[in-house]
Design an enzyme around this catalytic site. Structure first.
Site, PDB file in Angstrom:
ATOM      1  N   GLU A   1       0.822  -1.215   0.000  1.00  0.00           N
ATOM      2  CA  GLU A   1       0.000   0.000   0.000  1.00  0.00           C
ATOM      3  C   GLU A   1       0.855   1.263   0.000  1.00  0.00           C
ATOM      4  OE1 GLU A   1      -2.774  -0.336   3.296  1.00  0.00           O
ATOM      5  OE2 GLU A   1      -3.889  -1.929   2.280  1.00  0.00           O
TER       6      GLU A   1
ATOM      7  N   ARG B   1       1.895   1.625   4.671  1.00  0.00           N
ATOM      8  CA  ARG B   1       1.627   2.665   3.674  1.00  0.00           C
ATOM      9  C   ARG B   1       2.799   3.614   3.422  1.00  0.00           C
ATOM     10  NH1 ARG B   1      -3.272   1.120   5.567  1.00  0.00           N
ATOM     11  NH2 ARG B   1      -3.218   2.450   7.381  1.00  0.00           N
TER      12      ARG B   1
ATOM     13  N   ALA C   1      -8.831  -1.823  16.031  1.00  0.00           N
ATOM     14  CA  ALA C   1     -10.161  -1.687  16.644  1.00  0.00           C
ATOM     15  C   ALA C   1     -11.099  -2.848  16.314  1.00  0.00           C
ATOM     16  CB  ALA C   1     -10.799  -0.356  16.237  1.00  0.00           C
TER      17      ALA C   1
ATOM     18  N   ASP D   1     -18.763   0.280  11.676  1.00  0.00           N
ATOM     19  CA  ASP D   1     -17.384   0.342  11.189  1.00  0.00           C
ATOM     20  C   ASP D   1     -17.217   1.483  10.186  1.00  0.00           C
ATOM     21  OD1 ASP D   1     -14.732  -0.223  10.814  1.00  0.00           O
ATOM     22  OD2 ASP D   1     -15.040  -2.003   9.593  1.00  0.00           O
TER      23      ASP D   1
ATOM     24  N   ASN E   1     -12.312   3.497   1.171  1.00  0.00           N
ATOM     25  CA  ASN E   1     -11.502   2.978   2.260  1.00  0.00           C
ATOM     26  C   ASN E   1     -10.221   3.807   2.369  1.00  0.00           C
ATOM     27  OD1 ASN E   1     -10.015   0.952   4.005  1.00  0.00           O
ATOM     28  ND2 ASN E   1     -11.995  -0.042   3.825  1.00  0.00           N
ATOM     29  N   TRP E   2      -9.083   3.191   2.577  1.00  0.00           N
ATOM     30  CA  TRP E   2      -7.859   3.971   2.827  1.00  0.00           C
ATOM     31  C   TRP E   2      -7.251   4.506   1.537  1.00  0.00           C
ATOM     32  CZ3 TRP E   2      -3.464   2.836   0.311  1.00  0.00           C
ATOM     33  CH2 TRP E   2      -3.442   1.601  -0.346  1.00  0.00           C
TER      34      TRP E   2
ATOM     35  N   CYS F   1      -9.548 -13.866   7.181  1.00  0.00           N
ATOM     36  CA  CYS F   1      -8.351 -14.122   6.382  1.00  0.00           C
ATOM     37  C   CYS F   1      -8.601 -15.142   5.279  1.00  0.00           C
ATOM     38  CB  CYS F   1      -7.212 -14.629   7.267  1.00  0.00           C
ATOM     39  SG  CYS F   1      -6.612 -13.412   8.426  1.00  0.00           S
ATOM     40  N   HIS F   2      -9.286 -16.213   5.632  1.00  0.00           N
ATOM     41  CA  HIS F   2      -9.390 -17.333   4.683  1.00  0.00           C
ATOM     42  C   HIS F   2     -10.622 -17.265   3.792  1.00  0.00           C
ATOM     43  CE1 HIS F   2      -5.814 -19.522   5.938  1.00  0.00           C
ATOM     44  NE2 HIS F   2      -6.119 -19.211   7.176  1.00  0.00           N
TER      45      HIS F   2
HETATM   46 CA    CA Z   1     -12.425  -0.968  11.194  1.00  0.00          CA
END
Ligand code: CA
Length: 726
Positions: free
Chosen positions: A114, A166, A227, A350, A437-438, A652-653
């Site tokens: 990233e 990042r 978080a 979230d 998102n980011w 993850c999976h």
């Molecule tokens: Ca979050």
């Protein structure tokens, strides 16, 4: 508690789903050699005092970003305003089709990348996955040094959203990196040798650092993440000379039986009620965005979602839960809060406000306004007066079910009856991945448009019937059985897009839909161009006014990182790092994409006009599901396995045990892996690679049930794969 400053609150959460990997993916000790045409390495000129010039960035040089330093990329967002707009014009609409590779460099990792590179004095500094730092000759790609902080593999399970990083900050001859396991490290910019290293976290908690540090008024600023698992957020300022802590600002109140750390916590505590949030941490992590206005001397920091997500569990007595999902304006000398704006009061979804913050001057109603812009996860594009925190405007930039608008008088969202999930589930637009998102957006002062990597990612949410804290694991207070069942069965497909947004009129000017929802950050330039990579490996240049595709290339690897541009000896370069992953590690892979056929090679790609380098050939990756083992299991056991999998394994999976191939796809396990399943899952036989052991958390019977569920999913996928195709 309203003053002449308008105070608003909100919470936004950025969910990304990160993981350890259980396979190869720590960077190999040796990186491949750079390819392509080599120009003469650019020797950095000595500084005035005769010391080596490497990384000698200071405030005077940063102030020259549009002047003498226009060819550099000195700070994370190019300037402290974080516009990610370059005034360079050599590459323009007429000649962008002539771009060719100048050089490439293999980062030796197959997880998400990233990073935004920093370029100064002919050197490029960037990070790969697992917080590994590289210094490369920016004209040739020759490796100058690398630094591996040796993050323990088992720390990977603390990362909600992949083992990403990042980027670095460079300042006064030093390179600063925050490591996944919560350390801040200062390196000598010339050699990569460690100057100092400090621990920034409680190492018994599931903290991570994925953000690039920023240097603001000579102080190194870093926050953290975690978080989803359950931590208390804060940001800290350190002395770049020796790593001494200068101040720390907590973003949510702690244990009420203890004194407040600073006055802002006393104010914040009044907005939390009932519950025992401090035992889960409360959240509010500042895990990405920081911008700075030197004239106002204000630093802007975005904060994240609550821990746990469900607010009726976290703060059953109600309240806004300051400073979750907020934009904080902080004095960098003291860490004192000047104002805050909470985008999602009492966050429940979230909906982080950690998304990229951009500072600009806009003409609004005939007057020039110094504004701050953010497109947080909650789906509204905000324009805010950055001196006071006053809301100027906010309109939705993606599909939305949870709110009908923002009340302009109070700055608060108007929640709909579709917002509150409880025992009954709700489908949320945006979902926990947010409308954005980011991935950084970009503002072009030439067009007045913001180029925004957005997505529609609907997701079902339902409250956990009886919340139990799972130390060291995910603590969302969600009924994961219902979340998974309804999201798998009923959520419409997610969509990704690049949106050109007019922040004054608050509407989109053009919008391009991508295949796949999880795509790269954005760069705009004075050459009239917008650059963005995609999850499907395409990297494109668009006309900034129309969205017309002017150039594209297939990188073979998914791209999530933002591109940059720089110039050396009058030659303009364009650079982006490849490596898919990040928040979408649990899914979202478009099976038609290049990444679905090849290994996910972390790599730096650099183009220039007339470049003649060749794109390296990626290794094909076998994704054929082998015949699964025969396994007798009752329906009850498979149901227990699915429930356990959804709680502990899914992020993850992947849904239905189908991974994005960044971590092992459990449907493809060998006979040996099946045999060793309990050793791996219960006793941590692969923990060095990132797969944690669950002893003390799961029973052997639950682990066996997970395997039964996985085998069932493998069977379904195998039958589908073997079925005759029309
Ligand atoms: Ca979050």
């Amino acid at each position: 508690m309203m003053s002449t400053r308008i105070l608003i609150s909100s919470l936004v959460l950025v969910a990304a789903f990160a993981c350890g990997d259980g396979s190869e993916q720590k960077p190999a000790p040796e990186a491949a050699a750079p390819a392509a045409e080599a120009a003469a390495p650019e020797a950095a000129a000595p500084a005035a005092n005769g010391a080596p010039a490497a990384g000698r960035i200071d405030a005077a040089r940063v102030a020259q970003a549009d002047g003498a330093e226009v060819g550099s990329w000195l700070v994370h967002g190019r300037t402290p305003s974080e516009q990610r707009f370059s005034p360079l014009t050599s590459i323009d609409k007429s000649n962008v089709k002539n771009l060719g590779l100048a050089w490439t460099f293999d980062l030796g990792s197959r997880r998400g990348v990233e990073a935004t590179p920093i370029v100064v004095d002919g050197v490029m500094y960037l990070t790969a996955s697992w917080s590994v730092v590289f210094a490369l000759d920016a004209a040739t790609g020759k490796e100058l040094w690398r630094y591996d902080p040796k993050v323990p593999g088992e720390w990977g399970k603390n990362a909600c959203c992949d083992v990403v990083n990042r980027g670095v900050a460079v300042w006064d001859g030093s390179v600063f990196v925050g490591t996944l396991d919560g350390r801040l490290v200062s390196l000598d910019a010339a050699t990569g040798k460690v100057n100092w290293e400090v621990n920034t976290i409680d190492r018994t908690k599931s903290y991570t650092i994925t953000a690039a540090p920023r240097v603001v008024k000579g102080k190194v600023i870093i926050g953290n993440g975690g978080a989803e698992l359950g931590v208390r957020g804060y940001i800290t300022a350190y002395d770049p000379k020796d790593g001494k802590q200068l101040w720390r600002f907590f973003t949510v109140p702690g244990d009420p039986s203890l004194p407040f750390e600073h006055p802002e916590m006393e104010a914040a505590a009044k907005t939390w009620s009932g519950g025992e949030w401090w035992k889960v941490g409360g959240g509010g992590t500042a895990w990405d965005s920081i911008a700075y206005d030197p004239e106002l001397d204000l630093m802007y920091v975005g904060t994240g979602n609550g821990s746990p997500w469900t607010r009726s569990v976290r703060s059953p007595g109600g309240g806004d839960n300051l400073y979750l999902s907020s934009i904080l304006a902080i004095k960098p000398d003291t860490g004192k809060l000047e104002w805050h704006y909470q985008t999602t009061p009492g966050d429940n979804w979230d909906y982080t406000a950690t998304q990229h913050i951009v500072l600009a001057e806009l003409e609004i109603g005939g007057a020039k306004r110094k504004v701050l812009m953010q497109a947080p996860k909650n789906g509204f594009f905000y324009v805010i007066d950055r001196a006071t925190g006053e809301l100027i405007s906010a309109e939705p930039y993606v599909a939305m079910t949870w709110a009908s608008g923002i009340d302009k008088a109070t700055g608060r969202p108007i929640e709909t009856d579709k917002a509150l999930y409880g025992d009954s589930a709700r489908m949320m637009f945006p979902g926990p991945l947010g409308g954005h998102n980011w991935h950084p957006m970009s503002f072009s002062p030439q067009t007045g448009l913001v180029y925004l990597p957005a997505h529609d990612t609907p997701f079902w949410l339902a409250k956990e019937k009886e919340f139990v804290i799972r130390p060291g694991f995910w603590n969302l207070a969600l009924d994961m059985d219902t979340v998974v069942e309804r999201t798998e069965a009923e959520a419409p497909p997610a969509k990704g897009m690049l949106v050109a947004w007019d922040p004054v009129a608050q509407k989109s000017v053009w919008r391009i839909e991508h295949n796949g929802y999880w795509n790269g950050g954005v760069l705009s330039t004075a050459g009239g161009l917008v650059f963005q990579g995609q999850g499907n490996g395409l990297f494109r240049a668009y006309d900034d006014k129309t969205g017309e595709i002017l150039w594209e290339v297939q990188s073979q690897t998914g791209i999530i990182a933002p591109p940059i541009t720089y110039a050396i000896d009058g030659v303009q370069y364009l650079a982006v790092a490849t490596g898919w992953g990040g928040g979408s590690i649990a899914g979202g892979l478009d099976e038609t994409t290049a990444i679905a056929k090849h290994h996910n090679e972390g790599r730096v790609l650099v183009w220039k006009l007339g470049g003649t380098g060749q794109m390296p050939a990626n290794q094909p990756q076998n994704r054929t599901i082998p015949p699964p083992p025969v396994l007798e299991a009752s329906a009850e056991e498979i149901a227990l396995g699915k429930s356990t999998y959804s709680q502990y394994c899914l992020w993850c999976h992947g849904f239905s045990a189908a991974s994005s191939f960044l971590v092992p796809d459990l449907r493809m396990m060998s006979a040996e892996r099946h045999q060793a399943f309990e050793d791996i899952v219960l006793r941590g036989a692969l923990k060095g690679t990132g797969m944690p052991g669950f002893e003390g958390t799961l029973t052997a019977a639950e682990v066996a049930a997970v395997r039964a569920y996985v085998v069932g999913e493998a069977q379904k996928a195998y039958e589908k794969q073997q079925a005759p195709k029309n």
